[in-house]
Design a protein around this motif. Structure first.
Motif, PDB file in Angstrom:
ATOM      1  N   ILE A  23       0.873  -1.165   0.000  1.00  0.00           N
ATOM      2  CA  ILE A  23       0.000   0.000   0.000  1.00  0.00           C
ATOM      3  C   ILE A  23       0.916   1.223   0.000  1.00  0.00           C
ATOM      4  N   TYR A  24       0.713   2.109  -0.978  1.00  0.00           N
ATOM      5  CA  TYR A  24       1.584   3.258  -1.179  1.00  0.00           C
ATOM      6  C   TYR A  24       0.825   4.569  -0.987  1.00  0.00           C
ATOM      7  N   LEU A  25       1.578   5.609  -0.684  1.00  0.00           N
ATOM      8  CA  LEU A  25       1.021   6.946  -0.524  1.00  0.00           C
ATOM      9  C   LEU A  25       1.987   7.943  -1.151  1.00  0.00           C
ATOM     10  N   SER A  26       1.428   8.899  -1.892  1.00  0.00           N
ATOM     11  CA  SER A  26       2.243  10.011  -2.347  1.00  0.00           C
ATOM     12  C   SER A  26       2.377  10.947  -1.162  1.00  0.00           C
ATOM     13  N   TYR A  27       3.571  11.096  -0.633  1.00  0.00           N
ATOM     14  CA  TYR A  27       3.781  11.865   0.580  1.00  0.00           C
ATOM     15  C   TYR A  27       3.608  13.366   0.359  1.00  0.00           C
ATOM     16  N   ASN A  28       3.628  13.803  -0.888  1.00  0.00           N
ATOM     17  CA  ASN A  28       3.237  15.168  -1.236  1.00  0.00           C
ATOM     18  C   ASN A  28       1.858  15.060  -1.870  1.00  0.00           C
ATOM     19  N   PRO A  29       0.816  15.649  -1.251  1.00  0.00           N
ATOM     20  CA  PRO A  29      -0.571  15.437  -1.691  1.00  0.00           C
ATOM     21  C   PRO A  29      -0.803  15.785  -3.157  1.00  0.00           C
ATOM     22  N   LEU A  30      -1.579  14.915  -3.808  1.00  0.00           N
ATOM     23  CA  LEU A  30      -1.960  15.128  -5.196  1.00  0.00           C
ATOM     24  C   LEU A  30      -3.270  15.903  -5.249  1.00  0.00           C
ATOM     25  N   LYS A  43       0.491  20.175  -3.335  1.00  0.00           N
ATOM     26  CA  LYS A  43       1.306  20.881  -2.343  1.00  0.00           C
ATOM     27  C   LYS A  43       2.570  20.069  -2.070  1.00  0.00           C
ATOM     28  N   LEU A  44       3.592  20.757  -1.620  1.00  0.00           N
ATOM     29  CA  LEU A  44       4.841  20.101  -1.239  1.00  0.00           C
ATOM     30  C   LEU A  44       4.913  20.118   0.285  1.00  0.00           C
ATOM     31  N   ALA A  45       4.785  18.953   0.879  1.00  0.00           N
ATOM     32  CA  ALA A  45       4.723  18.848   2.334  1.00  0.00           C
ATOM     33  C   ALA A  45       5.995  18.275   2.939  1.00  0.00           C
ATOM     34  N   LEU A  46       6.666  17.388   2.190  1.00  0.00           N
ATOM     35  CA  LEU A  46       7.792  16.647   2.751  1.00  0.00           C
ATOM     36  C   LEU A  46       8.946  16.523   1.773  1.00  0.00           C
ATOM     37  N   ILE A 101      12.426  11.071   6.323  1.00  0.00           N
ATOM     38  CA  ILE A 101      11.353  11.976   5.924  1.00  0.00           C
ATOM     39  C   ILE A 101      11.461  13.268   6.727  1.00  0.00           C
ATOM     40  N   TYR A 102      11.458  14.383   6.001  1.00  0.00           N
ATOM     41  CA  TYR A 102      11.592  15.711   6.595  1.00  0.00           C
ATOM     42  C   TYR A 102      10.344  16.530   6.321  1.00  0.00           C
ATOM     43  N   LYS A 103       9.753  17.105   7.366  1.00  0.00           N
ATOM     44  CA  LYS A 103       8.669  18.055   7.168  1.00  0.00           C
ATOM     45  C   LYS A 103       9.279  19.350   6.629  1.00  0.00           C
ATOM     46  N   ILE A 104       8.623  19.959   5.662  1.00  0.00           N
ATOM     47  CA  ILE A 104       9.142  21.205   5.115  1.00  0.00           C
ATOM     48  C   ILE A 104       9.020  22.327   6.135  1.00  0.00           C
ATOM     49  N   TYR A 105       7.899  22.388   6.839  1.00  0.00           N
ATOM     50  CA  TYR A 105       7.699  23.415   7.859  1.00  0.00           C
ATOM     51  C   TYR A 105       7.618  22.761   9.217  1.00  0.00           C
ATOM     52  N   GLN A 106       8.320  23.338  10.184  1.00  0.00           N
ATOM     53  CA  GLN A 106       8.297  22.814  11.538  1.00  0.00           C
ATOM     54  C   GLN A 106       8.022  23.951  12.520  1.00  0.00           C
ATOM     55  N   LYS A 112       1.428  23.693   7.444  1.00  0.00           N
ATOM     56  CA  LYS A 112       1.689  24.540   6.286  1.00  0.00           C
ATOM     57  C   LYS A 112       2.526  23.772   5.261  1.00  0.00           C
ATOM     58  N   GLN A 113       2.180  23.954   3.992  1.00  0.00           N
ATOM     59  CA  GLN A 113       2.878  23.269   2.913  1.00  0.00           C
ATOM     60  C   GLN A 113       3.303  24.277   1.864  1.00  0.00           C
ATOM     61  N   GLU A 114       4.286  23.908   1.089  1.00  0.00           N
ATOM     62  CA  GLU A 114       4.791  24.771   0.025  1.00  0.00           C
ATOM     63  C   GLU A 114       3.922  24.590  -1.213  1.00  0.00           C
TER      64      GLU A 114
END
Length: 170
Positions: A23-30, A43-46, A101-106, A112-114
């Protein structure tokens, strides 16, 4: 199977895919239920780095025991984390290798996502992070794919029969 749309890692883990294979997930939401393509990233989340330890073609030669993975993490903490890149928010055992895995915003906002228009910058930063792990079998093909899918913790890696699980998270 790939989970699409506004799924988050947390939601996917809470959904409990325990015992289900691949089972896979795109870690940046589509954007909604769209094909997994860079153009469909909403969005770019990770940021993420895929360490392909446990493959015969690399120097680590199929050693994927928990003790060996711990020795890799110990080495990363001593030689890389806080030296050339920060420690990741999550280390995930993929059933074979490791994902960092790194969160873009901490910050206090937390979620918040890019914007997806920052994909070029995202690619440069993710490529830099990946380059810092060359001695640990980092998969460079992952570093420029913001629509990359990774296995969901709790699911099974059918190639090894092992459970995908968080190794460490903060």
């Amino acid at each position: 199977r790939v989970k699409h749309g506004q799924w988050t890692v947390r939601r996917a883990v809470e959904r409990n895919y325990e015992g289900k294979a691949d089972i896979y997930l795109s870690y940046n939401p589509l954007k909604g239920y769209t094909p997994r393509k860079k153009a469909n990233v909403g969005k770019l989340a990770l940021l993420y780095v895929d360490l392909d330890i446990g493959r015969g073609e690399n120097p680590f030669e199929d050693d994927t025991t928990p003790e060996y993975k711990q020795s890799i993490v110990d080495s990363l903490e001593e030689c890389v984390f806080g030296v050339t890149v920060p420690a990741p928010n999550f280390i995930c055992d993929s059933g074979r290798g490791l994902y960092l895995i790194y969160k873009i915003y901490q910050n206090e906002e937390g979620n918040k996502q890019e914007h997806a228009n920052a994909a070029e910058r995202w690619g440069r930063v993710n490529s830099y992070f990946t380059s810092q792990f060359d001695g640990y079998c980092a998969d460079r093909s992952v570093s420029t794919d913001e629509a990359r899918v990774l296995r969901i913790p709790g699911s099974i890696n059918s190639h090894t029969g092992r459970v995908v699980q968080f190794y460490r998270y903060s």
